[in-house]
Design a protein around this motif. Structure first.
Motif, PDB file in Angstrom:
ATOM      1  N   GLU A  96       0.819  -1.206   0.000  1.00 40.43           N
ATOM      2  CA  GLU A  96       0.000   0.000   0.000  1.00 40.43           C
ATOM      3  C   GLU A  96       0.859   1.265   0.000  1.00 40.43           C
ATOM      4  N   ALA A  97       1.955   1.242   0.757  1.00 39.41           N
ATOM      5  CA  ALA A  97       2.830   2.410   0.823  1.00 39.41           C
ATOM      6  C   ALA A  97       3.475   2.692  -0.532  1.00 39.41           C
ATOM      7  N   CYS A  98       3.818   1.626  -1.244  1.00 42.55           N
ATOM      8  CA  CYS A  98       4.398   1.803  -2.572  1.00 42.55           C
ATOM      9  C   CYS A  98       3.385   2.447  -3.520  1.00 42.55           C
ATOM     10  N   HIS A  99       2.163   1.958  -3.495  1.00 41.33           N
ATOM     11  CA  HIS A  99       1.114   2.537  -4.355  1.00 41.33           C
ATOM     12  C   HIS A  99       0.897   4.010  -4.021  1.00 41.33           C
ATOM     13  N   GLU A 100       0.873   4.335  -2.727  1.00 37.18           N
ATOM     14  CA  GLU A 100       0.671   5.731  -2.313  1.00 37.18           C
ATOM     15  C   GLU A 100       1.839   6.610  -2.757  1.00 37.18           C
ATOM     16  N   ALA A 101       3.068   6.074  -2.656  1.00 35.66           N
ATOM     17  CA  ALA A 101       4.244   6.840  -3.084  1.00 35.66           C
ATOM     18  C   ALA A 101       4.183   7.138  -4.578  1.00 35.66           C
ATOM     19  N   LEU A 102       3.761   6.156  -5.363  1.00 37.25           N
ATOM     20  CA  LEU A 102       3.650   6.362  -6.808  1.00 37.25           C
ATOM     21  C   LEU A 102       2.619   7.443  -7.125  1.00 37.25           C
ATOM     22  N   GLU A 103       1.535   7.441  -6.391  1.00 36.24           N
ATOM     23  CA  GLU A 103       0.503   8.455  -6.608  1.00 36.24           C
ATOM     24  C   GLU A 103       1.012   9.844  -6.229  1.00 36.24           C
ATOM     25  N   ARG A 104       1.664   9.947  -5.082  1.00 36.50           N
ATOM     26  CA  ARG A 104       2.134  11.256  -4.628  1.00 36.50           C
ATOM     27  C   ARG A 104       3.243  11.805  -5.525  1.00 36.50           C
ATOM     28  N   LEU A 105       4.134  10.922  -5.971  1.00 35.94           N
ATOM     29  CA  LEU A 105       5.241  11.345  -6.820  1.00 35.94           C
ATOM     30  C   LEU A 105       4.834  11.461  -8.293  1.00 35.94           C
ATOM     31  N   GLN A 106       3.650  10.972  -8.620  1.00 43.47           N
ATOM     32  CA  GLN A 106       3.097  11.051  -9.975  1.00 43.47           C
ATOM     33  C   GLN A 106       4.009  10.368 -11.008  1.00 43.47           C
ATOM     34  N   VAL A 107       4.480   9.173 -10.644  1.00 46.41           N
ATOM     35  CA  VAL A 107       5.305   8.378 -11.552  1.00 46.41           C
ATOM     36  C   VAL A 107       4.756   6.956 -11.616  1.00 46.41           C
ATOM     37  N   GLU A 108       5.197   6.197 -12.606  1.00 44.70           N
ATOM     38  CA  GLU A 108       4.706   4.835 -12.787  1.00 44.70           C
ATOM     39  C   GLU A 108       5.540   3.811 -12.043  1.00 44.70           C
ATOM     40  N   TYR A 109       6.765   4.177 -11.688  1.00 48.27           N
ATOM     41  CA  TYR A 109       7.635   3.231 -10.987  1.00 48.27           C
ATOM     42  C   TYR A 109       8.656   3.984 -10.148  1.00 48.27           C
ATOM     43  N   LEU A 110       9.217   3.289  -9.167  1.00 52.49           N
ATOM     44  CA  LEU A 110      10.318   3.786  -8.358  1.00 52.49           C
ATOM     45  C   LEU A 110      11.571   3.024  -8.755  1.00 52.49           C
ATOM     46  N   ASP A 111      12.654   3.728  -8.962  1.00 54.18           N
ATOM     47  CA  ASP A 111      13.908   3.047  -9.270  1.00 54.18           C
ATOM     48  C   ASP A 111      14.432   2.308  -8.044  1.00 54.18           C
ATOM     49  N   LEU A 112      14.341   2.962  -6.888  1.00 54.37           N
ATOM     50  CA  LEU A 112      14.784   2.366  -5.628  1.00 54.37           C
ATOM     51  C   LEU A 112      13.659   2.449  -4.607  1.00 54.37           C
ATOM     52  N   TYR A 113      13.487   1.356  -3.859  1.00 53.28           N
ATOM     53  CA  TYR A 113      12.486   1.345  -2.798  1.00 53.28           C
ATOM     54  C   TYR A 113      13.118   0.692  -1.571  1.00 53.28           C
ATOM     55  N   TYR A 114      13.135   1.438  -0.474  1.00 54.03           N
ATOM     56  CA  TYR A 114      13.840   0.991   0.723  1.00 54.03           C
ATOM     57  C   TYR A 114      12.891   0.541   1.829  1.00 54.03           C
ATOM     58  N   CYS A 115      13.346  -0.436   2.589  1.00 52.50           N
ATOM     59  CA  CYS A 115      12.748  -0.727   3.888  1.00 52.50           C
ATOM     60  C   CYS A 115      13.452   0.204   4.871  1.00 52.50           C
ATOM     61  N   HIS A 116      12.743   1.227   5.319  1.00 53.41           N
ATOM     62  CA  HIS A 116      13.361   2.374   5.991  1.00 53.41           C
ATOM     63  C   HIS A 116      13.988   2.015   7.331  1.00 53.41           C
ATOM     64  N   ARG A 117      13.533   0.977   7.950  1.00 51.90           N
ATOM     65  CA  ARG A 117      14.138   0.410   9.156  1.00 51.90           C
ATOM     66  C   ARG A 117      13.812  -1.085   9.161  1.00 51.90           C
ATOM     67  N   PRO A 118      14.550  -1.876   9.931  1.00 57.08           N
ATOM     68  CA  PRO A 118      14.179  -3.292  10.073  1.00 57.08           C
ATOM     69  C   PRO A 118      12.913  -3.420  10.912  1.00 57.08           C
ATOM     70  N   ASP A 119      12.224  -4.529  10.759  1.00 58.40           N
ATOM     71  CA  ASP A 119      10.991  -4.752  11.522  1.00 58.40           C
ATOM     72  C   ASP A 119      11.035  -6.152  12.118  1.00 58.40           C
ATOM     73  N   ALA A 120      11.315  -6.216  13.411  1.00 55.08           N
ATOM     74  CA  ALA A 120      11.451  -7.507  14.093  1.00 55.08           C
ATOM     75  C   ALA A 120      10.129  -8.257  14.174  1.00 55.08           C
ATOM     76  N   ASN A 121       9.014  -7.575  13.918  1.00 55.83           N
ATOM     77  CA  ASN A 121       7.699  -8.217  14.027  1.00 55.83           C
ATOM     78  C   ASN A 121       7.254  -8.888  12.736  1.00 55.83           C
ATOM     79  N   VAL A 122       8.037  -8.761  11.671  1.00 54.52           N
ATOM     80  CA  VAL A 122       7.667  -9.336  10.378  1.00 54.52           C
ATOM     81  C   VAL A 122       8.734 -10.343   9.954  1.00 54.52           C
TER      82      VAL A 122
END
Length: 329
Positions: free
Chosen positions: A106-132
């Protein structure tokens, strides 16, 4: 401009890039943002960095408006975003942050909408998540790649062990591991990149997109005599920077480094940035600027880079006293 391959990938990034973390947080004027991004692009910068959490999504919206207006050839620049913190602040619900498949997709879809582009060249996991489970993260990032929404995935402020776990799982599954890490790296924060990640650079290969090469502005020298009104450290929400960075010992070392910069005939900021990108494991250092003259000065780090001889770097180490000590058994 110099361009470097991002680790073992085929992607080339300008060694100096442009980020929006604080730049757009303090800048609500699209015209100024347009001038800064245009200045960077015309200087050869091809990587522009963003994240869902920056200004609660507004940073992506502002950059998206500028990119749409400038209408650069999409293949001529590299665009990133990051997910983990969410963008709804204290009002966020359980699945509106973290690295679950639901939030990453969902966050990726929202980023594409906000940035008004069809794809992201780089997409980061901004921090590790011990719960996943790591397998869920790896599979989700590869799903986004397979869907054409993301070209390369990476991590930010992960430990070496976490990065290697992701690579091992990806290899077992026949999937792509993280190609890039975004760590803090500067003359006050060196151990992770110079020591912890050394086996990854050597055995796996990894690009790095460095944030805070000027240590949140400390290495510009502007805090040597206190905190100027309107500076980053005077802003609400950045009080933690005062406790972490503005201490007498650091200021004394910065003053001494400034004297050395004067001897070399360069500015303290350009010397600090040039030192950062002199590390061959640095793919790019992300610059943040709110004024044209500030960005102009920081881009001059490329002119200072040839001065980064071993003798000069040793002198810098002697002044700063921050080189990591490696204890070998």
């Amino acid at each position: 401009m110099e361009y470097r391959r991002m680790g073992k990938s085929g992607l080339q990034l300008s060694v100096l890039s442009f980020g929006s973390w604080v730049t757009f947080a303090r800048q609500t004027d699209d015209h100024t943002n347009e001038r800064l991004m245009t200045q960077a692009y015309e200087a050869g910068v091809n990587f522009f960095d963003n994240a869902e959490v920056y200004s609660a999504g507004l940073s992506e919206e502002m950059m998206g408006r500028v990119l749409k207006k400038l209408n650069w050839d999409r293949s001529s620049y590299v665009l990133s975003s990051k997910a983990y913190f969410g963008w709804k602040g204290e009002d966020k619900k359980p699945n509106q942050h973290g690295l679950s498949r639901k939030h990453l997709m969902e966050a990726c879809h929202e980023a594409l909408e906000r940035l008004q582009v069809e794809y992201l060249d780089l997409y980061y996991c901004h921090r590790p998540d011990a719960n996943v489970p790591m397998e869920e993260v790896v599979r989700t990032m590869n799903t986004l790649i397979q869907q054409g929404k993301v070209f390369y995935w990476g991590t930010s402020e992960w430990t070496a062990a976490e990065i290697m776990e992701a690579h091992m799982i990806a290899k077992d599954l026949g999937l792509e591991g993280p190609a890039v890490e975004q760590p803090e790296y500067n003359l006050f924060n060196r151990r992770k990149l110079e020591v912890d990640y050394a086996p990854i650079f050597r055995n796996v290969g990894m690009g790095t997109t460095i944030w805070s090469p000027l240590a949140s502005g400390i290495l510009t020298g502007k805090y040597n005599d206190g905190i100027p009104e309107g500076s980053r450290m005077s802003l609400e929400g950045y009080e933690w920077l005062k406790d972490r960075a503005v201490v007498e010992d650091k200021i004394n070392r910065i003053k001494a480094l400034g004297d050395f910069a004067n001897e070399l005939g360069v500015s303290l900021p350009t010397l600090s940035i040039a030192w950062c990108i002199s590390n061959p494991n640095v793919t790019t250092a992300i610059l943040g600027a709110t004024k044209v003259d500030q960005l102009t000065e920081n881009l001059k780090a490329l002119e200072v880079l040839p001065l980064m001889t071993e003798e000069v770097k040793q002198k810098i180490d002697d002044i700063m006293g921050t080189k990591p000590v490696v204890i070998r058994n």
